[in-house]
Scaffold this active site. Structure first.
Site, PDB file in Angstrom:
ATOM      1  N   ARG A   1       0.847  -1.182   0.000  1.00  0.00           N
ATOM      2  CA  ARG A   1       0.000   0.000   0.000  1.00  0.00           C
ATOM      3  C   ARG A   1       0.887   1.238   0.000  1.00  0.00           C
ATOM      4  O   ARG A   1       1.926   1.271   0.683  1.00  0.00           O
ATOM      5  CB  ARG A   1      -0.931   0.016   1.222  1.00  0.00           C
ATOM      6  CG  ARG A   1      -2.081  -0.973   1.133  1.00  0.00           C
ATOM      7  CD  ARG A   1      -3.097  -0.568   0.071  1.00  0.00           C
ATOM      8  NE  ARG A   1      -4.268  -1.440   0.037  1.00  0.00           N
ATOM      9  CZ  ARG A   1      -4.416  -2.472  -0.780  1.00  0.00           C
ATOM     10  NH1 ARG A   1      -3.437  -2.785  -1.610  1.00  0.00           N
ATOM     11  NH2 ARG A   1      -5.524  -3.193  -0.760  1.00  0.00           N
TER      12      ARG A   1
ATOM     13  N   GLU B   1      -2.971   7.983  -3.981  1.00  0.00           N
ATOM     14  CA  GLU B   1      -3.459   7.553  -5.296  1.00  0.00           C
ATOM     15  C   GLU B   1      -4.724   8.314  -5.679  1.00  0.00           C
ATOM     16  O   GLU B   1      -5.584   8.549  -4.823  1.00  0.00           O
ATOM     17  CB  GLU B   1      -3.748   6.046  -5.272  1.00  0.00           C
ATOM     18  CG  GLU B   1      -2.509   5.200  -5.173  1.00  0.00           C
ATOM     19  CD  GLU B   1      -2.772   3.709  -5.327  1.00  0.00           C
ATOM     20  OE1 GLU B   1      -3.859   3.321  -5.826  1.00  0.00           O
ATOM     21  OE2 GLU B   1      -1.899   2.925  -4.952  1.00  0.00           O
TER      22      GLU B   1
ATOM     23  N   HIS C   1      -0.918   0.487  -9.920  1.00  0.00           N
ATOM     24  CA  HIS C   1      -1.663  -0.415  -9.025  1.00  0.00           C
ATOM     25  C   HIS C   1      -2.212  -1.617  -9.793  1.00  0.00           C
ATOM     26  O   HIS C   1      -3.410  -1.935  -9.731  1.00  0.00           O
ATOM     27  CB  HIS C   1      -2.788   0.338  -8.318  1.00  0.00           C
ATOM     28  CG  HIS C   1      -3.196  -0.291  -7.013  1.00  0.00           C
ATOM     29  ND1 HIS C   1      -3.652   0.440  -5.941  1.00  0.00           N
ATOM     30  CD2 HIS C   1      -3.217  -1.597  -6.607  1.00  0.00           C
ATOM     31  CE1 HIS C   1      -3.948  -0.373  -4.933  1.00  0.00           C
ATOM     32  NE2 HIS C   1      -3.698  -1.606  -5.327  1.00  0.00           N
TER      33      HIS C   1
END
Length: 321
Positions: free
Chosen positions: A240, A269, A287
């Site tokens: 993450r 993000e 991602h």
């Protein structure tokens, strides 16, 4: 009919499983994450929510669903996009899909490692820009990974597969840091456990992050930790984004305090820290570490199984503790 709200489209076959149970299935959208207002409208009256990563199921969204909500199923291994505390306070199950995408993420991790160490992206750009004029024995020399030390932060399902690929596929020496020791895997793969993260960082040539995001791992890799890394070391993140302090990472890469980094996830993000995209010693992917058809099928099926169990009055198999 009992309503199941899916924030964004998942695999069709999994949606069919819900419909076969006589459930009303509402899909919020496709592609990019939904706005909060869209989520609040979509969840109204739902007994179950299947939440794709990026769609934030916070207190307000949970409140909008109403009193019939029984389960919020993350269609992912992570569940940091869900207000777990609020859901549990209301007696709502929160579930996830552990290990469903583990092999896919492990493969992507090694794709990033090989790309960084062998400068594949740099070479591709070099050729496309018309700069290749002939063989040069010193052109874009990289690093063989066989004799490098791999440090893994978090030896869960993904970290375990990364260790397996590293040791069995490349003969690397593998160290790992985890609060839970896995002596069985240590013996099987000849791993070395570290109880102190700083010591692991100091000894690693490649540091790969595979930890969930929580209050203990937020900015786990900060300026202090980056200063412990070897100047020749690489940092990989497929966990993450907020596990890394991106501002400090940018400074470390810009000043060559570490050799390179590869990021599949970002602190804010979809925003990327200013300047990172201009550096040649970092690889950025959007991602997609878990983006294989096989992984998507597994995650969708597990999320749906969790929902069906809850709506049938059973405890779902993958409840977040």
């Amino acid at each position: 009919m009992t309503k199941v709200f899916i924030t964004r489209k998942i695999v069709d076959g999994s949606i069919d499983l819900l419909k076969q149970k006589g459930l009303e299935v509402v899909v919020g959208g496709e592609g990019l994450p939904l706005l909060k207002s869209q989520l609040q409208e979509g969840v109204k009256g739902a007994a179950a929510i299947i939440a794709v990563v990026g769609d934030k199921i916070d207190k307000d969204v949970i409140e909008s669903a109403g009193p019939n909500l029984k389960i919020i199923a993350s269609c992912a291994v992570g569940y940091d996009h869900i207000d777990v505390e609020e859901a549990q306070r209301r007696g709502i199950y929160v579930t996830h899909t552990p290990a469903a995408n583990a092999w896919c993420v492990a493969e992507h991790t090694f794709a990033l490692i090989l790309n960084l160490c062998h400068r594949i992206l740099e070479g591709d750009n070099f050729v496309r820009q018309g700069l290749y004029k002939g063989f040069d024995p010193e052109l874009l020399m990289g690093d063989e990974i066989k004799n490098n030390v791999l440090g893994i932060v978090g030896l869960g399902a993904i970290g375990s597969f990364v260790a397996q690929i590293a040791q069995k596929g490349f003969g690397m020496k593998v160290l790992y840091y985890d609060i839970i020791r896995n002596e069985k895997l240590e013996a099987e793969l000849n791993l070395t456990h570290f109880s102190n993260l700083d010591d692991l960082i100091k000894q690693s040539d490649i540091l790969s992050l595979h930890t969930p995001l929580n209050k203990n791992t937020y900015h786990l890799i900060n300026k202090e930790k980056l200063n412990l890394m070897k100047p020749s070391a690489y940092l990989i993140n497929t966990s993450r984004g907020p596990v890394i302090d991106e501002a400090s990472l940018y400074e470390a890469l810009k000043d060559s305090k570490i050799k390179g980094a590869a990021l599949d996830v970002f602190e804010n993000e979809p925003e990327v820290y200013p300047g990172l995209k201009d550096l040649k010693n970092v690889i950025l992917t959007p991602h997609i570490a878990a983006s294989s058809y096989e992984a998507r099928v597994k995650m969708s099926e597990m999320a749906v199984s969790n929902v069906i169990a809850a709506l049938e009055g059973r405890v779902p198999p993958n409840v977040v503790k």
